[in-house]
Write a protein that holds these residues in place. Sequence first.
Motif: not given
Length: 230
Positions: A6-7, A81, A98, A100, A125, A128-129, A132-133
Amino acid sequence: MKIAVWSGPRNLSTAMMYAFGNRADVTAWDEPFYASYLHATGIIHPMNDAILAAQPTDAMQVIADLAQTAETPHSYFKLMTHHMLPDVPLEWAKDCINVHLIRHPARVIASYGAKRSEITSNDIGFQRQAELYDHLGGVVIDSFDVRANPQGVLERLCAAIGLPFDPAMLRWPAGARPYDGVWADHWYGAVHKSTGFAGGEGELPVLDGRDAALRDAALPHYEKLAKLKL
């Protein structure tokens, strides 16, 4: 093994995809939720029509596609993200390792602005990142560290996710990849000229006005994850 990385944009994410994609045991996927994000939001991006035509526009179909078994032992999903909208289920990602990938907001904003004049907090993002984490956990790496010491960081990352390090991750042939998204012609010019990770980065860009405000809004989210990096 399915590796979800994710980035936000302009985060060294394509070079990281090339590093993993250069392994014989990995199948790489380039931003599989891009078209579904554009379709759901109505946001217009460069090469918009081509992206919508090239990928499924239904996020649930993308999730089903990602669940399929690849021909190689491992799959690498390069994920933005902001493409993961809040109403898209995340259960599929809990079955992935996952990772990041973060980058200082000042660097992201300066790089993104060179390709697209309109920038919002959502485009880069960071919030949102962090969300998500919080939901998925995982391993955090900083693109600054990768560029400064590619082998050292990739060795630590591979150890953290239970994947043997492969020296093929450090060098790749110049040019496009068969798994590049259709948008590569607009965004991937520099990485197509590369054969490995660029050297260490210099001082942070100086931003003002709108860009400085975007940086300041994103910094708390970046700093939260930076405290957790390998």
